[in-house]
Design an enzyme around this catalytic site. Structure first.
Site, PDB file in Angstrom:
ATOM      1  N   HIS A  57      -4.031  -4.924 -12.560  1.00 16.79           N
ATOM      2  CA  HIS A  57      -4.129  -3.964 -11.451  1.00 16.79           C
ATOM      3  C   HIS A  57      -2.785  -3.346 -11.112  1.00 16.79           C
ATOM      4  O   HIS A  57      -2.680  -2.535 -10.195  1.00 16.79           O
ATOM      5  CB  HIS A  57      -4.718  -4.633 -10.214  1.00 16.79           C
ATOM      6  CG  HIS A  57      -3.746  -5.393  -9.359  1.00 16.79           C
ATOM      7  ND1 HIS A  57      -2.873  -6.337  -9.867  1.00 16.79           N
ATOM      8  CD2 HIS A  57      -3.506  -5.346  -8.017  1.00 16.79           C
ATOM      9  CE1 HIS A  57      -2.150  -6.845  -8.877  1.00 16.79           C
ATOM     10  NE2 HIS A  57      -2.516  -6.262  -7.745  1.00 16.79           N
ATOM     11  N   HIS A  61      -3.091   3.685  -2.764  1.00 13.54           N
ATOM     12  CA  HIS A  61      -3.458   2.269  -2.874  1.00 13.54           C
ATOM     13  C   HIS A  61      -3.706   1.722  -1.479  1.00 13.54           C
ATOM     14  O   HIS A  61      -2.804   1.740  -0.638  1.00 13.54           O
ATOM     15  CB  HIS A  61      -2.291   1.516  -3.554  1.00 13.54           C
ATOM     16  CG  HIS A  61      -2.436   0.022  -3.552  1.00 13.54           C
ATOM     17  ND1 HIS A  61      -1.338  -0.827  -3.534  1.00 13.54           N
ATOM     18  CD2 HIS A  61      -3.519  -0.781  -3.563  1.00 13.54           C
ATOM     19  CE1 HIS A  61      -1.756  -2.083  -3.542  1.00 13.54           C
ATOM     20  NE2 HIS A  61      -3.077  -2.080  -3.564  1.00 13.54           N
ATOM     21  N   GLU A  87       1.234   8.389  -3.210  1.00 11.27           N
ATOM     22  CA  GLU A  87       2.251   9.001  -4.072  1.00 11.27           C
ATOM     23  C   GLU A  87       1.814  10.362  -4.598  1.00 11.27           C
ATOM     24  O   GLU A  87       0.610  10.608  -4.786  1.00 11.27           O
ATOM     25  CB  GLU A  87       2.550   8.091  -5.273  1.00 11.27           C
ATOM     26  CG  GLU A  87       3.286   6.821  -4.899  1.00 11.27           C
ATOM     27  CD  GLU A  87       3.671   5.965  -6.101  1.00 11.27           C
ATOM     28  OE1 GLU A  87       4.521   5.080  -5.923  1.00 11.27           O
ATOM     29  OE2 GLU A  87       3.116   6.177  -7.200  1.00 11.27           O
ATOM     30  N   HIS A 129       0.844  -1.199   0.000  1.00 14.74           N
ATOM     31  CA  HIS A 129       0.000   0.000   0.000  1.00 14.74           C
ATOM     32  C   HIS A 129       0.879   1.250   0.000  1.00 14.74           C
ATOM     33  O   HIS A 129       1.962   1.261   0.590  1.00 14.74           O
ATOM     34  CB  HIS A 129      -0.922  -0.001   1.221  1.00 14.74           C
ATOM     35  CG  HIS A 129      -1.948  -1.089   1.175  1.00 14.74           C
ATOM     36  ND1 HIS A 129      -2.668  -1.497   2.279  1.00 14.74           N
ATOM     37  CD2 HIS A 129      -2.383  -1.879   0.150  1.00 14.74           C
ATOM     38  CE1 HIS A 129      -3.504  -2.459   1.940  1.00 14.74           C
ATOM     39  NE2 HIS A 129      -3.340  -2.710   0.651  1.00 14.74           N
TER      40      HIS A 129
END
Length: 400
Positions: A329, A181, A167, A164
């Site tokens: 993904h 994420h 950014e 995870h």
């Protein structure tokens, strides 16, 4: 590309290890699978089912295929900032983000009140109030046993650990994006593990022979199926709100560290990549489980991230029916976490994340870019699934 019987793959030019192939074979042979299994180019070994797979089932769901981070996914928004608006050194910005968004095993000190988060706080609070009410009505609570309910509402709006991340990225014209994420935190894990156990017990009781006990399923019409689906849908909504709450906190951190108001554009995406839902494909309604895959219906925006030092992509779906309108993904792991720590050292980590403000210590060595597949090869393999809208390069990364 036909990988094997009952399997359609988008893996040309990317590695697929033999353990993942064995998992794919096991999934494709299950009697509940309603059509071919679609394999994305980021495919790699997972628990029970391969990460990077799209599995159609009729009248049943495999909880381990959904996984224990129910609703894990991505969120991204383009801000009105340009590269020139950012300071030369981003350590202060990273510190500001980390002070507002708990990472790893950390949580908020108090239960979250979304009205404090942003101008949209009232809407967020309404969503959270609905989630709160629905949670108290979940029938699976009788299976989960003792829960610290306060922990659930202290963890919403937190990042977690592993892969995870939060950014700041620059796109092809120098616009600044916020991308993150995360998933449903510990409550999603608790629900997922309970459902996997329920499915194993159900298959044993029914005398079902399984190639892997993690491929046990729950049959539609049973109390256990109802308990799981109800909790699954709740956890997916929790995960989406978790990401939205973090997004607003990151924007708040940016305002504080840059000393100016920051707006966002209409280009905002919030998408799951570990989830199950009922969809219509090839003339039939089926359960579609995307384990490490993103919905890519025609015109639909999605996010395909690289790794800490690689490019990421905002994409638009082409609605390819053979993939059940899906895409990858991310880049997908090339090496396990243990192998990454054996293959790479801190010098390699520093070199591969050069120019990115991020942790460069032992705690994130298993997330080194070299542990992941080449994102350019992954994108080339799925050119008939998505088109690229924006190419992003991170300049700051917060890891759990």
């Amino acid at each position: 590309m036909k990988l094997m019987k009952n399997v359609q793959g988008w893996t040309e030019g990317v590695e697929v290890d033999h353990q993942a192939l064995n998992q794919i074979r096991n999934i494709a042979g299950l009697p509940i699978v309603a059509g071919h299994v679609a394999i994305m180019p980021d495919v790699h070994l997972g628990k029970g089912a391969t990460v990077g797979s799209v599995i159609p089932t009729r009248g049943a769901i495999i909880p381990a295929a959904v996984g224990v981070d129910i609703g894990c996914g991505m969120c991204a928004v383009r801000t009105d900032l340009k590269a020139a608006d950012l300071p030369d050194h981003l350590a202060g910005v990273r510190s500001a983000i980390e002070s507002l968004v708990p990472v790893g095993f950390s949580a908020h000190e108090k239960e979250v009140n979304p009205t404090h988060e942003a101008a949209h706080g009232r809407v967020l609070k309404q969503r959270m109030d609905v989630l709160y009410t629905r949670f108290e009505q979940l029938s699976i609570l009788t299976v989960l046993g003792a829960l610290d309910a306060r922990k659930i509402w202290k963890q919403i709006g937190t990042l977690g650990g592993g892969n995870h991340f939060i950014e700041l990225c620059l796109d092809e014209v120098g616009a600044v994006w916020v991308m993150l994420h995360s998933g449903s935190r510990n409550i999603g894990k608790t629900i997922g593990e309970a459902a996997i156990g329920m499915a194993r017990d159900a298959c044993v009781k029914a005398g079902v022979h399984l190639p892997d006990r993690d491929l046990a399923w729950l049959n539609e019409g049973t109390p256990e199926f109802h308990q799981y689906v109800e909790a699954l849908q709740w956890a997916q909504d929790y995960a989406a709100l978790n990401r939205d709450l973090m997004l607003f906190r990151v924007m708040r951190a940016l305002r504080a560290s840059l000393g100016r108001e920051i707006g966002s554009t209409k280009e905002a995406i919030n998408c799951h990549h570990n989830y199950a839902t009922v969809e219509q494909h090839f003339g039939a309604k089926v359960w579609i489980t995307r384990k490490g895959a993103v919905s890519a219906r025609e015109g639909q925006l999605g996010i395909i991230p690289g790794s800490m030092g690689a490019k990421s992509y905002i994409v638009r779906g082409k609605g390819n029916p053979l993939s059940y309108c899906s895409c990858s993904h991310g880049a997908g792991r090339r090496h396990s976490r243990g192998m990454a720590k054996r293959l790479f050292d801190l010098d390699a980590l520093a070199a591969q994340t050069a120019g990115v403000e991020c942790r460069k210590d032992e705690g994130v060595l298993d997330e080194i870019p070299g542990a992941y597949k080449n994102i350019d090869a992954v994108m080339a393999a799925q050119a008939d699934l998505v088109s690229v809208e924006h190419t992003l390069k991170q300049v700051l990364c917060v890891k759990g």
